[in-house]
Design an enzyme around this catalytic site. Structure first.
Site, short mmCIF file in Angstrom:
data_model
loop_
_atom_site.label_atom_id
_atom_site.label_comp_id
_atom_site.label_asym_id
_atom_site.label_seq_id
_atom_site.Cartn_x
_atom_site.Cartn_y
_atom_site.Cartn_z
N SER A 54 -8.11 3.90 9.18
CA SER A 54 -8.76 4.10 7.89
C SER A 54 -8.05 3.28 6.80
CB SER A 54 -8.72 5.60 7.55
OG SER A 54 -9.06 5.83 6.22
N ARG A 100 -14.80 13.13 9.34
CA ARG A 100 -13.48 13.69 9.70
C ARG A 100 -13.14 14.87 8.81
NH1 ARG A 100 -9.77 8.91 8.64
NH2 ARG A 100 -8.11 10.36 9.13
N LYS A 149 -9.26 -1.09 5.34
CA LYS A 149 -9.51 -1.46 3.94
C LYS A 149 -8.55 -2.55 3.49
CE LYS A 149 -9.28 3.01 3.21
NZ LYS A 149 -9.25 4.39 2.83
N ASP A 173 -15.44 3.19 6.98
CA ASP A 173 -14.37 4.17 6.71
C ASP A 173 -14.90 5.33 5.88
OD1 ASP A 173 -11.66 5.23 6.51
OD2 ASP A 173 -11.87 4.70 4.41
N HIS A 179 0.85 -1.19 0.00
CA HIS A 179 0.00 0.00 0.00
C HIS A 179 0.89 1.24 0.00
CE1 HIS A 179 -3.38 2.62 0.87
NE2 HIS A 179 -2.59 3.25 1.71
N1 URA Z 1 -5.88 7.80 3.30
C1 URA Z 1 -6.87 7.02 3.83
O1 URA Z 1 -7.29 6.03 3.25
N2 URA Z 1 -7.38 7.41 5.02
C2 URA Z 1 -6.96 8.49 5.71
O2 URA Z 1 -7.47 8.75 6.79
C3 URA Z 1 -5.96 9.26 5.14
C4 URA Z 1 -5.42 8.89 3.94
#
Ligand code: URA
Length: 431
Positions: free
Chosen positions: A183, A168, A187, A161, A82
Site C-alpha cells: 500500500s 481491508r 504510491k 490502493d 516517507h
Molecule cells: N498507510 C498506508 O498508506 N497504507 C496502509 O496499509 C497502512 C498505512
C-alpha cells in the site's frame, strides 16, 4: 487463470505468480473481480503472508493501476522520504528544502491528515497562498528550477490502493505487513523517485505501536523497494511523545521554520539531520551517512536550508515573508491553557489521544471537511520535565470556542511518575 483458482492457491498457502496477482488487482479495479473474491484473497494473505517476490508483484500491480510519474528528465538521483505518520511530525517541511540545497533533487508527493496523524499538505497549506495541487508538468518543472517540490497525491496515483484499503478496513485485514508495504510503496513508486528514506514510527502515537512491528515494516519496505530497483533505507523513530512541541498546521510550520533557522526543538532537529544525511547519501552528494550528517548540519546552520525553503514556498505561490514574520501565519481566535492538577515529573504522554484532540480542535478533517489552519496544541511539558501544581502543561488553540471537556481530556494525557531515562528519538537503522 480463473480468479477462483488464484484465491484458492493463496488459501492453501501456495505462491501466486506475478501474472495472477496483476490479474487480481486489475480485475478488482475494473469490477471483474468481486469484493468477496478480493476480501477472501486478502484474508488468506493476512494469515498465510506473501513471499518477498509476491509482495513486490502486488506493489507493482498496484502502482501500475494508475499514473506513474516520469521524472527521468530531471538530472540526478531523485530522492523522496516517507513517514508512516505521527503527531507533530514536521520533518518533511525541513528535510525537503535542506536536501535540495545540497543539489540533490527532491520530488515529494505527500498526503493530508489521516486519523490521529497530521498531513504535510495541510500543514504547508496554512501558509497564505501556498498551493500543493500541482500538475505533473508544474511539479517536474519546479524540481528542475529550484531543486524540490512538494505536491499532494492525486486520485490517479495507485487507485488500486484506495479500493483495496477500503476493503481491508472493512474486513480487519489492515494489519498485515505485506499489505501495508504494498500500500505504502505502490504510491511512492508511482511518485517516480529513484531512492527512498522510510521513517517508520513506533510507540503510542504511531500506526505501529510496537518497535518490533515497526522494524518488520521498515525491513519490508526497504527489501521491496530494492526489488523494485530503487535505493532504500529506513529509520525507526519514536512516537512515544509528540515530535517537538507543536501539533497542528500553522503551529508546526512555525516550529519547522525555527529548526530551519538552526534553532528549534532538539528532537526535531536530530531526526531531520538523520533523515537528511541518509537522503544526501542515497542522492550521491556524500559517500557515507556520517559525512551526510556533517553536510546536513552545515546546510541547516549556514542558512542554506532556510533559503531553499523560502524558494520552495515562493515557487508554490506561498507568502515567503512568513519565514521572517511568522505572525503572518493564521492565528487562532481562541486559546486556552491546560493546567497541571498535581506537581511532579511528566513520565508519559498519550500521544495518539493528543493527535485526536488536535484534530477535534480543527487541525484535521474530523467531523468537518475543512481544516482550521490555526488549530492545534502546544505541548509545554514533555517527558522528563518537572511541573508545579497549576503550571500550564499545554495550550489549546482554535478558530472556534474550545470546550472545557477538551481541556480535561488533554490534562489526562499527561502522566506523572519517575523517569529513569529520557527516551531517544532514534531506535534503529534498516539498510
Ligand atoms: N498507510 C498506508 O498508506 N497504507 C496502509 O496499509 C497502512 C498505512
Amino acid at each position: 487463470m480463473l480468479v477462483y483458482e488464484i484465491v484458492r492457491k493463496k488459501l492453501d498457502g501456495e505462491k501466486n505468480t506475478a501474472e495472477e496477482i496483476s490479474q487480481l488487482v486489475m480485475g478488482f479495479v475494473h469490477g471483474e473481480v468481486s469484493p468477496e473474491q478480493m476480501a477472501t484473497w486478502l484474508a488468506a494473505v493476512y494469515i498465510r503472508g506473501l513471499s518477498d517476490e509476491e509482495t513486490w508483484w502486488l506493489t507493482d500491480a498496484m502502482a501500475k493501476s494508475g499514473r506513474i510519474l516520469d521524472l527521468s528528465s530531471i538530472e540526478g538521483v531523485k530522492v523522496d522520504k516517507h513517514s508512516t505518520g505521527g503527531v507533530g511530525d514536521k520533518v518533511s517541511i525541513i528535510v525537503v528544502p535542506l536536501v535540495a540545497s545540497a543539489g540533490v533533487p527532491v520530488a515529494k508527493l505527500t498526503g493530508r491528515a489521516l486519523g490521529h496523524t497530521g498531513g504535510t499538505a495541510d500543514k504547508l497549506e496554512s501558509i497564505p497562498g501556498m498551493r500543493l495541487s500541482l500538475s505533473e508538468e508544474e511539479f517536474i518543472a519546479q524540481v528542475k528550477r529550484i531543486g524540490c517540490a512538494i505536491a499532494v497525491t492525486t486520485e490517479d496515483i495507485a487507485p488500486a490502493d484506495k479500493k483495496i484499503y477500503a476493503l481491508r478496513d472493512k474486513t480487519a485485514t489492515v494489519a498485515s505487513i505485506p499489505l501495508i508495504v504494498s500500500s505504502i510503496l505502490s504510491k511512492k513508486i508511482a511518485g517516480g523517485a529513484d531512492a527512498f528514506v522510510f521513517d517508520v514510527k513506533f510507540g503510542d502515537g504511531a500506526f505501529m505501536r510496537r518497535l518490533e512491528d515497526a522494524k518488520a515494516l521498515a525491513e519490508g519496505l526497504v527489501k521491496t523497494a530494492k526489488l523494485a530497483g530503487k535505493k532504500a533505507v529506513g529509520v525507526l523513530s519514536s512516537m512515544e511523545q509528540p515530535l517537538g512541541r507543536a501539533i497542528g498546521n500553522a503551529v508546526e510550520v512555525e516550529e519547522a521554520i525555527e529548526v530551519l533557522k538552526g534553532k528549534g526543538q532538539e528532537d526535531v532537529r536530530e531526526l531531520c539531520l538523520e533523515i537528511s544525511a541518509l537522503m544526501l547519501w542515497l542522492g550521491g552528494a556524500v559517500t557515507n551517512p556520517e559525512e551526510g550528517k556533517s553536510k546536513a548540519t552545515e546546510l541547516l546552520d549556514s542558512g542554506a536550508a532556510l533559503e531553499s525553503f523560502r524558494k520552495l514556498v515562493a515557487a508554490q505561490g506561498g507568502d515567503e515573508k512568513v519565514v521572517d514574520e511568522p505572525e503572518r501565519l493564521p492565528k487562532p481566535s481562541f486559546k486556552r491553557e491546560v493546567k497541571a492538577t498535581q506537581r511532579g515529573t511528566i513520565s508519559a504522554i498519550s500521544t495518539r489521544q493528543l493527535g485526536i484532540i488536535a484534530g477535534l480542535l480543527g487541525a484535521a478533517r474530523i467531523g468537518s471537511e475543512k481544516v482550521d489552519p490555526a488549530a492545534g496544541i502546544i505541548v509545554l511539558k514533555k517527558v522528563g520535565e518537572k511541573v508545579d501544581l497549576g503550571e500550564p502543561v499545554a495550550i489549546l488553540q482554535s478558530s472556534n470556542p474550545i470546550d472545557n471537556d477538551l481541556l480535561d481530556k488533554v490534562g489526562a494525557c499527561f502522566k506523572f511518575g519517575e523517569v529513569e531515562k529520557i527516551p531517544s528519538i532514534l531506535a534503529g537503522f534498516i539498510g
